[in-house]
Design a protein around this motif. Sequence first.
Motif, PDB file in Angstrom:
ATOM      1  N   ALA A   1     103.140  99.825  53.387  1.00  0.00           N
ATOM      2  CA  ALA A   1     104.497  99.276  53.291  1.00  0.00           C
ATOM      3  C   ALA A   1     105.092  99.522  51.903  1.00  0.00           C
ATOM      4  CB  ALA A   1     104.467  97.776  53.587  1.00  0.00           C
TER       5      ALA A   1
ATOM      6  N   ILE B   1     107.814  98.573  60.453  1.00  0.00           N
ATOM      7  CA  ILE B   1     108.518  99.428  59.486  1.00  0.00           C
ATOM      8  C   ILE B   1     108.982 100.704  60.187  1.00  0.00           C
ATOM      9  CG2 ILE B   1     108.264 100.802  57.376  1.00  0.00           C
ATOM     10  CD1 ILE B   1     106.086  98.758  56.519  1.00  0.00           C
TER      11      ILE B   1
ATOM     12  N   ALA C   1     107.186  94.941  49.756  1.00  0.00           N
ATOM     13  CA  ALA C   1     106.156  94.547  50.728  1.00  0.00           C
ATOM     14  C   ALA C   1     104.782  94.944  50.165  1.00  0.00           C
ATOM     15  CB  ALA C   1     106.413  95.221  52.069  1.00  0.00           C
TER      16      ALA C   1
ATOM     17  N   ALA D   1     103.275  86.683  54.439  1.00  0.00           N
ATOM     18  CA  ALA D   1     103.951  87.956  54.715  1.00  0.00           C
ATOM     19  C   ALA D   1     104.896  87.808  55.904  1.00  0.00           C
ATOM     20  CB  ALA D   1     102.917  89.049  54.987  1.00  0.00           C
TER      21      ALA D   1
ATOM     22  N   LEU E   1     104.094 111.230  64.212  1.00  0.00           N
ATOM     23  CA  LEU E   1     104.244 109.979  63.454  1.00  0.00           C
ATOM     24  C   LEU E   1     103.251 108.941  63.967  1.00  0.00           C
ATOM     25  CD1 LEU E   1     106.079 108.263  61.385  1.00  0.00           C
ATOM     26  CD2 LEU E   1     106.964 107.260  63.479  1.00  0.00           C
TER      27      LEU E   1
ATOM     28  N   THR F   1     100.520  95.013  61.151  1.00  0.00           N
ATOM     29  CA  THR F   1      99.066  95.123  61.024  1.00  0.00           C
ATOM     30  C   THR F   1      98.649  95.144  59.551  1.00  0.00           C
ATOM     31  OG1 THR F   1      99.120  97.538  60.954  1.00  0.00           O
ATOM     32  CG2 THR F   1      99.005  96.497  63.145  1.00  0.00           C
TER      33      THR F   1
ATOM     34  N   MET G   1     102.055 105.243  64.422  1.00  0.00           N
ATOM     35  CA  MET G   1     102.689 103.925  64.465  1.00  0.00           C
ATOM     36  C   MET G   1     101.638 102.875  64.814  1.00  0.00           C
ATOM     37  SD  MET G   1     106.259 102.696  65.753  1.00  0.00           S
ATOM     38  CE  MET G   1     106.496 103.728  67.136  1.00  0.00           C
TER      39      MET G   1
ATOM     40  N   ASP H   1     102.170  92.282  50.480  1.00  0.00           N
ATOM     41  CA  ASP H   1     101.636  90.956  50.109  1.00  0.00           C
ATOM     42  C   ASP H   1     100.213  90.716  50.597  1.00  0.00           C
ATOM     43  OD1 ASP H   1     103.910  90.081  48.755  1.00  0.00           O
ATOM     44  OD2 ASP H   1     104.908  89.556  50.634  1.00  0.00           O
ATOM     45  N   VAL H   2      99.755  91.504  51.547  1.00  0.00           N
ATOM     46  CA  VAL H   2      98.359  91.397  51.989  1.00  0.00           C
ATOM     47  C   VAL H   2      97.519  92.422  51.219  1.00  0.00           C
ATOM     48  CG1 VAL H   2      96.810  91.466  53.973  1.00  0.00           C
ATOM     49  CG2 VAL H   2      99.135  90.573  54.229  1.00  0.00           C
TER      50      VAL H   2
ATOM     51  N   LEU I   1      95.795 109.609  51.561  1.00  0.00           N
ATOM     52  CA  LEU I   1      95.551 109.977  52.963  1.00  0.00           C
ATOM     53  C   LEU I   1      95.951 111.436  53.216  1.00  0.00           C
ATOM     54  CD1 LEU I   1      94.754 108.218  55.596  1.00  0.00           C
ATOM     55  CD2 LEU I   1      97.150 108.540  56.208  1.00  0.00           C
TER      56      LEU I   1
ATOM     57  N   ALA J   1      91.992  98.620  61.303  1.00  0.00           N
ATOM     58  CA  ALA J   1      93.316  98.803  60.684  1.00  0.00           C
ATOM     59  C   ALA J   1      94.457  98.182  61.483  1.00  0.00           C
ATOM     60  CB  ALA J   1      93.582 100.290  60.466  1.00  0.00           C
TER      61      ALA J   1
ATOM     62  N   LYS K   1     102.781  83.683  45.690  1.00  0.00           N
ATOM     63  CA  LYS K   1     103.906  84.593  45.952  1.00  0.00           C
ATOM     64  C   LYS K   1     105.186  83.886  45.538  1.00  0.00           C
ATOM     65  CE  LYS K   1     106.507  86.916  49.603  1.00  0.00           C
ATOM     66  NZ  LYS K   1     106.532  87.389  50.991  1.00  0.00           N
TER      67      LYS K   1
ATOM     68  N   LEU L   1      93.390 109.230  59.454  1.00  0.00           N
ATOM     69  CA  LEU L   1      93.921 107.907  59.796  1.00  0.00           C
ATOM     70  C   LEU L   1      93.205 106.873  58.950  1.00  0.00           C
ATOM     71  CD1 LEU L   1      93.895 107.758  63.693  1.00  0.00           C
ATOM     72  CD2 LEU L   1      95.899 107.658  62.212  1.00  0.00           C
TER      73      LEU L   1
ATOM     74  N   GLY M   1      96.590  97.287  58.298  1.00  0.00           N
ATOM     75  CA  GLY M   1      96.655  98.686  57.849  1.00  0.00           C
ATOM     76  C   GLY M   1      98.081  99.059  57.461  1.00  0.00           C
TER      77      GLY M   1
HETATM   78  C1  LIG Z   1     111.970  91.494  58.455  1.00  0.00           C
HETATM   79  C2  LIG Z   1     110.719  91.983  57.753  1.00  0.00           C
HETATM   80  C3  LIG Z   1     110.094  91.153  56.837  1.00  0.00           C
HETATM   81  C4  LIG Z   1     108.935  91.600  56.183  1.00  0.00           C
HETATM   82  N1  LIG Z   1     108.374  90.771  55.260  1.00  0.00           N
HETATM   83  C5  LIG Z   1     107.253  91.162  54.607  1.00  0.00           C
HETATM   84  C6  LIG Z   1     106.670  90.303  53.626  1.00  0.00           C
HETATM   85  O1  LIG Z   1     107.124  89.184  53.343  1.00  0.00           O
HETATM   86  N2  LIG Z   1     105.544  90.750  52.987  1.00  0.00           N
HETATM   87  C7  LIG Z   1     105.001  91.981  53.263  1.00  0.00           C
HETATM   88  O2  LIG Z   1     103.993  92.318  52.659  1.00  0.00           O
HETATM   89  N3  LIG Z   1     105.552  92.811  54.169  1.00  0.00           N
HETATM   90  C8  LIG Z   1     106.659  92.449  54.842  1.00  0.00           C
HETATM   91  N4  LIG Z   1     107.237  93.307  55.751  1.00  0.00           N
HETATM   92  C9  LIG Z   1     106.703  94.682  55.882  1.00  0.00           C
HETATM   93  C10 LIG Z   1     105.819  95.050  57.115  1.00  0.00           C
HETATM   94  O3  LIG Z   1     106.371  94.747  58.300  1.00  0.00           O
HETATM   95  C11 LIG Z   1     104.420  94.506  57.125  1.00  0.00           C
HETATM   96  O4  LIG Z   1     103.907  94.634  55.848  1.00  0.00           O
HETATM   97  C12 LIG Z   1     103.469  95.124  58.194  1.00  0.00           C
HETATM   98  O5  LIG Z   1     102.141  94.804  57.801  1.00  0.00           O
HETATM   99  C13 LIG Z   1     103.544  96.623  58.432  1.00  0.00           C
HETATM  100  O6  LIG Z   1     102.584  96.938  59.461  1.00  0.00           O
HETATM  101  P1  LIG Z   1     102.957  97.740  60.803  1.00  0.00           P
HETATM  102  O7  LIG Z   1     101.696  97.841  61.571  1.00  0.00           O
HETATM  103  O8  LIG Z   1     104.116  97.163  61.499  1.00  0.00           O
HETATM  104  O9  LIG Z   1     103.363  99.172  60.192  1.00  0.00           O
HETATM  105  P2  LIG Z   1     104.073 100.393  60.987  1.00  0.00           P
HETATM  106  O10 LIG Z   1     105.533 100.200  60.962  1.00  0.00           O
HETATM  107  O11 LIG Z   1     103.437 100.669  62.294  1.00  0.00           O
HETATM  108  O12 LIG Z   1     103.656 101.594  60.002  1.00  0.00           O
HETATM  109  C14 LIG Z   1     104.157 101.665  58.692  1.00  0.00           C
HETATM  110  C15 LIG Z   1     103.730 103.006  58.089  1.00  0.00           C
HETATM  111  O13 LIG Z   1     102.323 103.043  57.896  1.00  0.00           O
HETATM  112  C16 LIG Z   1     101.713 104.124  58.581  1.00  0.00           C
HETATM  113  N5  LIG Z   1     100.488 103.610  59.183  1.00  0.00           N
HETATM  114  C17 LIG Z   1     100.321 102.378  59.727  1.00  0.00           C
HETATM  115  N6  LIG Z   1      99.048 102.209  60.105  1.00  0.00           N
HETATM  116  C18 LIG Z   1      98.399 103.358  59.821  1.00  0.00           C
HETATM  117  C19 LIG Z   1      97.043 103.802  59.975  1.00  0.00           C
HETATM  118  N7  LIG Z   1      96.102 102.988  60.499  1.00  0.00           N
HETATM  119  N8  LIG Z   1      96.704 105.037  59.547  1.00  0.00           N
HETATM  120  C20 LIG Z   1      97.641 105.845  58.998  1.00  0.00           C
HETATM  121  N9  LIG Z   1      98.944 105.496  58.818  1.00  0.00           N
HETATM  122  C21 LIG Z   1      99.311 104.269  59.231  1.00  0.00           C
HETATM  123  C22 LIG Z   1     102.745 104.576  59.610  1.00  0.00           C
HETATM  124  O14 LIG Z   1     102.652 105.976  59.849  1.00  0.00           O
HETATM  125  C23 LIG Z   1     104.066 104.208  58.957  1.00  0.00           C
HETATM  126  O15 LIG Z   1     104.493 105.249  58.113  1.00  0.00           O
HETATM  127  C24 LIG Z   1     108.397  92.896  56.441  1.00  0.00           C
HETATM  128  C25 LIG Z   1     109.021  93.721  57.383  1.00  0.00           C
HETATM  129  C26 LIG Z   1     110.168  93.276  58.042  1.00  0.00           C
HETATM  130  C27 LIG Z   1     110.812  94.206  59.037  1.00  0.00           C
END
Ligand SMILES: Cc1cc2nc3c(=O)[nH]c(=O)nc-3n(C[C@H](O)[C@H](O)[C@H](O)COP(=O)(O)OP(=O)(O)OC[C@H]3O[C@@H](n4cnc5c(N)ncnc54)[C@H](O)[C@@H]3O)c2cc1C
Length: 279
Positions: free
Chosen positions: A111, A34, A115, A94, A27, A104, A29, A117-118, A154, A71, A176, A159, A106
């Motif tokens: 998402a 998420i 989700a 977001a 997996l 991030t 991360m 929004d970016v 993908l 990313a 938004k 990646l 990426g």
């Molecule tokens: C309370 C809460 C509020 C939120 N509000 C918003 C909001 O208002 N607007 C919005 O747009 N989003 C929202 N989000 C969603 C999300 O958290 C964000 O969009 C964030 O950008 C996800 O990025 P992350 O790096 O944490 O993803 P991760 O949790 O690390 O990864 C998410 C998924 O993407 C895959 N992944 C991540 N990066 C890569 C990569 N480089 N290559 C391959 N696979 C990859 C992972 O395998 C996983 O399956 C919210 C989430 C929470 C928990």
Amino acid sequence: MSVKEYFLPQSLTEATGLLAEHGPSLLVMAGGTIAMPLINEGISMPERVMGLRRAGLNYTQRSNGAVAIGATTTLTQIVSLEAVPLLQTAADNAGSWSIRNMGTIGGNIFAPPPAGDVAVALLALDAQVRLVKQGGERLMPLADFYTGFMTNALEPDELLAEIRVPAAVGKTAYLKYGRKHAVTPAIVTVAAHLVLDGSKVKEARLALNGVGPHPLRARKAERVLAGSALTTASIAAAAQAASEECNPFTDAIATEWYRRKMVGVYVKRALAQIAGLEA
Ligand SMILES: Cc1cc2nc3c(=O)[nH]c(=O)nc-3n(C[C@H](O)[C@H](O)[C@H](O)COP(=O)(O)OP(=O)(O)OC[C@H]3O[C@@H](n4cnc5c(N)ncnc54)[C@H](O)[C@@H]3O)c2cc1C
């Protein structure tokens, strides 16, 4: 079952090597906003996890007005990215500070709706994604990356390494709409980029989030605008086209019917903002 191995690669080469070795059982991360809650709840039970935090993918590079964004650049860092004001606004909308500090750019592309929004701003900016695997890489428009609800182009050994944003030459708008003013899931998000010649639209990119299986381009509305003068009438026609072509869903936040209605309202507002007209 619990996580048996956690990898923290120190480079993209090491990360793609681990992916080639372990395949889909690993997996990926990034910020974990998420991925981690799913593991904590036992919904996702991976044996192996690879954190990308130290893989060298946290950067922004400018070249001739275009910007390459690693990313794992966080949404908080994007809020400070003055080179791309539309992205700054999008990231600012977001989640909360804690989500933006971890999440991030990426990860936002992966998402699930509402989700994204970016990602919707990246669509309006005609961004490309750089997908890298051991011994190879490819570049594709983000608009072609999405294939359905939580599915994308993908490959299991790839990646998402980088997002490339071309220089924005037009006028942009980002709106938004959610149930609250801040820290709210989208009912609809609209991102627009128009290249104008006087009042005539030379090029239109209009993207929507929260009203389909993934962030999407409103191609019919774009065709309504391209070549037309940006007037109250053409804006109304584009808003109508966008509300017809989107594919909204009902969830705990809003019904499909309401989301579709709000697409019309918010597309009209975004375009009127660019035109300097009353919506
Ligand atoms: C309370 C809460 C509020 C939120 N509000 C918003 C909001 O208002 N607007 C919005 O747009 N989003 C929202 N989000 C969603 C999300 O958290 C964000 O969009 C964030 O950008 C996800 O990025 P992350 O790096 O944490 O993803 P991760 O949790 O690390 O990864 C998410 C998924 O993407 C895959 N992944 C991540 N990066 C890569 C990569 N480089 N290559 C391959 N696979 C990859 C992972 O395998 C996983 O399956 C919210 C989430 C929470 C928990």
